[in-house]
Scaffold this active site. Structure first.
Site, PDB file in Angstrom:
ATOM      1  N   LYS A 274      43.293  48.790  47.280  1.00 41.07           N
ATOM      2  CA  LYS A 274      42.178  48.188  46.567  1.00 41.07           C
ATOM      3  C   LYS A 274      41.412  47.427  47.608  1.00 41.07           C
ATOM      4  CE  LYS A 274      40.603  44.646  42.958  1.00 41.07           C
ATOM      5  NZ  LYS A 274      41.208  44.132  41.818  1.00 41.07           N
ATOM      6  N   ASP A 279      35.329  39.542  44.661  1.00 39.66           N
ATOM      7  CA  ASP A 279      35.225  39.726  42.851  1.00 39.66           C
ATOM      8  C   ASP A 279      35.093  38.654  42.129  1.00 39.66           C
ATOM      9  OD1 ASP A 279      35.965  40.515  40.409  1.00 39.66           O
ATOM     10  OD2 ASP A 279      38.101  40.662  40.687  1.00 39.66           O
ATOM     11  N   LYS A 286      33.816  35.449  36.378  1.00 39.97           N
ATOM     12  CA  LYS A 286      35.048  34.618  36.367  1.00 39.97           C
ATOM     13  C   LYS A 286      34.804  33.041  36.333  1.00 39.97           C
ATOM     14  CE  LYS A 286      37.984  37.408  39.201  1.00 39.97           C
ATOM     15  NZ  LYS A 286      38.989  37.711  38.167  1.00 39.97           N
ATOM     16  N   ASP A 297      40.576  39.673  47.144  1.00 39.07           N
ATOM     17  CA  ASP A 297      40.771  41.092  46.633  1.00 39.07           C
ATOM     18  C   ASP A 297      40.853  42.433  46.995  1.00 39.07           C
ATOM     19  OD1 ASP A 297      41.465  41.627  43.763  1.00 39.07           O
ATOM     20  OD2 ASP A 297      39.361  41.923  43.204  1.00 39.07           O
ATOM     21  N   ASP A 356      35.091  42.594  34.811  1.00 36.87           N
ATOM     22  CA  ASP A 356      36.023  41.957  35.793  1.00 36.87           C
ATOM     23  C   ASP A 356      37.317  42.956  35.729  1.00 36.87           C
ATOM     24  OD1 ASP A 356      37.263  39.966  37.233  1.00 36.87           O
ATOM     25  OD2 ASP A 356      37.635  38.739  36.026  1.00 36.87           O
ATOM     26  N   GLU A 358      37.603  45.744  37.199  1.00 39.81           N
ATOM     27  CA  GLU A 358      36.977  46.488  38.273  1.00 39.81           C
ATOM     28  C   GLU A 358      37.874  47.277  39.039  1.00 39.81           C
ATOM     29  OE1 GLU A 358      37.405  43.313  38.998  1.00 39.81           O
ATOM     30  OE2 GLU A 358      38.356  44.050  41.072  1.00 39.81           O
ATOM     31  N   ARG A 360      40.880  48.969  38.821  1.00 35.16           N
ATOM     32  CA  ARG A 360      41.156  50.359  38.327  1.00 35.16           C
ATOM     33  C   ARG A 360      39.859  51.318  38.111  1.00 35.16           C
ATOM     34  NH1 ARG A 360      42.877  47.350  32.699  1.00 35.16           N
ATOM     35  NH2 ARG A 360      43.066  45.863  34.133  1.00 35.16           N
TER      36      ARG A 360
HETATM   37  N1  BES Z   1      41.239  40.829  41.069  1.00 40.68           N
HETATM   38  C1  BES Z   1      41.400  40.355  39.681  1.00 40.68           C
HETATM   39  C2  BES Z   1      43.044  40.329  39.505  1.00 40.68           C
HETATM   40  C3  BES Z   1      43.503  39.075  39.972  1.00 40.68           C
HETATM   41  C4  BES Z   1      43.540  37.824  39.087  1.00 40.68           C
HETATM   42  C5  BES Z   1      44.264  38.959  41.219  1.00 40.68           C
HETATM   43  C6  BES Z   1      44.035  36.570  39.884  1.00 40.68           C
HETATM   44  C7  BES Z   1      44.703  37.747  41.604  1.00 40.68           C
HETATM   45  C8  BES Z   1      44.623  36.655  40.853  1.00 40.68           C
HETATM   46  C9  BES Z   1      41.128  41.621  38.845  1.00 40.68           C
HETATM   47  O1  BES Z   1      39.922  42.436  39.140  1.00 40.68           O
HETATM   48  C10 BES Z   1      40.653  40.882  37.561  1.00 40.68           C
HETATM   49  O2  BES Z   1      39.957  40.302  37.386  1.00 40.68           O
HETATM   50  N2  BES Z   1      41.640  41.428  36.385  1.00 40.68           N
HETATM   51  C11 BES Z   1      41.495  41.243  35.134  1.00 40.68           C
HETATM   52  C12 BES Z   1      41.485  42.142  34.134  1.00 40.68           C
HETATM   53  C13 BES Z   1      41.273  41.735  32.762  1.00 40.68           C
HETATM   54  C14 BES Z   1      39.899  41.603  32.627  1.00 40.68           C
HETATM   55  C15 BES Z   1      41.748  43.039  31.682  1.00 40.68           C
HETATM   56  C16 BES Z   1      42.420  39.906  34.839  1.00 40.68           C
HETATM   57  O3  BES Z   1      43.475  40.293  35.259  1.00 40.68           O
HETATM   58  O4  BES Z   1      42.310  38.946  34.424  1.00 40.68           O
HETATM   59 ZN    ZN Z   2      39.713  42.388  41.223  1.00 40.91          ZN
HETATM   60 ZN    ZN Z   3      38.208  41.449  38.594  1.00 39.99          ZN
END
Ligand code: BES
Ligand code: ZN
Ligand code: ZN
Length: 509
Positions: A274, A279, A286, A297, A356, A358, A360
């Site tokens: 990724k 992000d 966020k 990220d 968020d 994203e 996937r």
């Molecule tokens: N990049 C984030 C995941 C992340 C969060 C990595 C904190 C490291 C620390 C990812 O893109 C994301 O925001 N995922 C969301 C998914 C949710 C909206 C289903 C998450 O984990 O909150």
């Molecule tokens: Zn992310």
């Molecule tokens: Zn995200």
């Protein structure tokens, strides 16, 4: 990064400023392992003076103790518990830190002191090199240098450790020692390269710049780098990667790194990472607190780039392909909105209920691209979910696969690399939770909990039938691991999973 090399250790013509000697207690005596008579006597004296073995475990630096082929002495106590290569990495990191704290700029290590506990000298030398080199990593590129006087300059020069030598006694095979040091150096350089990419902020590490870094890194190797621009990504039908990039003023890239070290007939092993260079969450933005960390990220992508570089420089006899979809996730006027439907590269439709989630979306296109290459296996690394941090904290990387053989292969590779992985569940219930209302799939789960497993189940849909695949969620281990492991920085990118991925590649010889 500190340079590690080898030097022949003969009493008469060898000299070093600091000598590092391993010491072991047996019965009532302390033995200097592999060291000469001078050192042995010195240690006996210390022992008679009531010097306790427990003091030596953390290393004791003795300044100006000798005037012959060394001046300072670093004594390091070891015992029979020192068994694994990971123990060696951590020991080497401790030694580096002790030398650094004592401003010992050149040091020779009597490595023979460790050999009796290990079967393979190259493996021992490689692990030692990794521990010391990785511990010496710093990211100072964007700190302006203070103007220093000439006197200060020469003093500060002294404080940098420039070289560590592994000392070669008559018993040790020079070729084997050198082989290990070279392997350890190549792997450490690749990890530090990826750490640099991860630590570089979003404004200076855009998708375009990440692609350029991959190209620059691959110069002088047999890696072929191809970079798809926005038009080519569109032509590929990568609706996820395009959809995520729409809210940003900078264009996405799709980075392809191919290395053919094996027979033509051999299927490649694919690594996918990724590459989200920043992000902010997009329209589902966020909170501000800690958002700066989302420059990390792209660590999955950075570490896949490092993996391919390491494999090529090690000249492994395998065929590997690294794929890195790279984009920002921003809330600009054209950004994908909650409720929008995107069409993935393999034709499946996805309703975006949270912009968020994203990672996937860019990975689904990359996984479908990887599947078309008919690989022997696909491994992906992604800072995919906050949920994995809740589940595993920042010690373990979560691994998701339904393939028993791959699961075993990963356990074996991680055992050798010393990186902590934890196998996590993924089943049809998780997939069920990702079914869409208005499209084939939704990008977020319809139920609460198991957010890392449902994300993994979403990814699995895009892996071609019968292709062994495993997903590594590195959200908790890619950065700021707080120096739980002493050769990783307290803050900043770790380069996690590069060592395990290199081991995985080796398992496909
Ligand atoms: N990049 C984030 C995941 C992340 C969060 C990595 C904190 C490291 C620390 C990812 O893109 C994301 O925001 N995922 C969301 C998914 C949710 C909206 C289903 C998450 O984990 O909150
Ligand atoms: Zn992310
Ligand atoms: Zn995200």
């Amino acid at each position: 990064m500190v340079q590690i090399s080898t030097k022949r250790f003969s009493d008469k013509n060898f000299s070093t400023k600091t000598l590092v000697v391993f010491v072991q207690k047996s019965g009532n005596k302390m033995h200097a392992l592999g060291a000469d008579q001078d050192v042995a006597e010195l240690i006996e004296e210390l022992h008679e003076d009531g010097f306790a073995m427990s003091d030596l475990k953390k290393g004791v630096f003795l300044r100006s103790v000798c005037d012959s082929h060394f001046r300072h002495l670093l004594l390091v106590g070891i015992d029979d518990k020192l068994k694994s290569l990971e123990d060696v990495r951590q020991l080497a990191a401790m030694i580096y830190q002790k030398l650094h704290a004592n401003k010992a700029d050149k040091a020779g290590v009597v490595i023979e002191g460790l050999t009796k506990n290990f079967k393979s000298l190259p493996d021992l030398a490689s692990a030692f090199t990794q521990g010391a080199a990785l511990a010496s990593y710093e990211f100072k590129k964007y700190k302006t240098k203070k103007k220093t006087s000439d006197k200060e300059k020469s003093e500060s020069k002294e404080s940098e450790i420039t070289e560590i030598f592994l000392l070669l006694s008559k018993k040790l095979n020079e070729a084997n020692l050198k082989k290990g040091v070279l392997e350890g150096t190549i792997i450490s350089e690749a990890i530090c390269f990826s750490r640099d990419l991860g630590n570089t902020p979003g404004n200076l590490m855009t998708p375009e710049l990440l692609a350029k870094a991959a190209q620059d890194g691959a110069k002088g190797t047999k890696i072929k780098v191809t970079v798809l621009d926005k038009a080519q990504i569109k032509k590929e039908g990568m609706g996820g990667l395009i959809g995520v990039s729409l809210g940003s003023a900078v264009d996405p890239r799709f980075i392809i790194m191919e290395y053919k070290g094996g027979a033509k007939s051999k299927k490649p092993v694919c690594f996918v990472g990724k590459g989200l260079t920043f992000d902010c969450g997009g329209i589902s933005i966020k909170p501000s607190n800690g958002m700066e960390e989302m420059k990390f990220d792209m660590c999955g992508g950075a570490n896949v780039i490092g993996t391919i570089l390491a494999i090529a420089k090690l000249k492994l006899k395998v065929n590997v392909i690294g794929l890195v979809p790279a984009t920002e996730n921003m809330p600009g006027p054209l950004a994908t909105k909650p409720g929008d439907i995107l069409v993935s590269r393999n034709g499946k439709t996805v309703e975006i209920d949270n912009t968020d989630a994203e990672g996937r979306l860019i990975l689904m296109d990359a996984l479908s691209y990887a599947s078309d290459l008919k690989p022997a296996a696909i491994f992906d690394a992604a800072t995919l979910t906050g949920a994995v941090v809740v589940a595993l904290g920042n010690s373990y990387t979560g691994v998701f696969t339904r393939d028993e053989k791959i699961r075993k292969r990963i356990s074996a590779a991680a055992e050798t690399s010393g990186e902590a992985v934890w196998h996590m569940p993924i089943n049809d219930h998780h997939l069920q939770d990702m079914k869409g209302t208005y499209a084939d799939l939704n990008n977020i789960s319809s139920t609460k909990g198991a957010g890392s497993s449902t994300a993994a189940a979403f990814l699995e849909v895009f892996v071609g039938e019968g292709i062994p695949w495993a997903h590594f969620d590195i959200a908790g281990t890619a950065w700021h691991t707080g120096q739980r492991i002493n050769y990783c920085p307290k803050k900043g990118a770790t380069g996690v999973m590069i060592r395990t991925f290199v081991e995985l590649a080796k398992s496909y010889f």
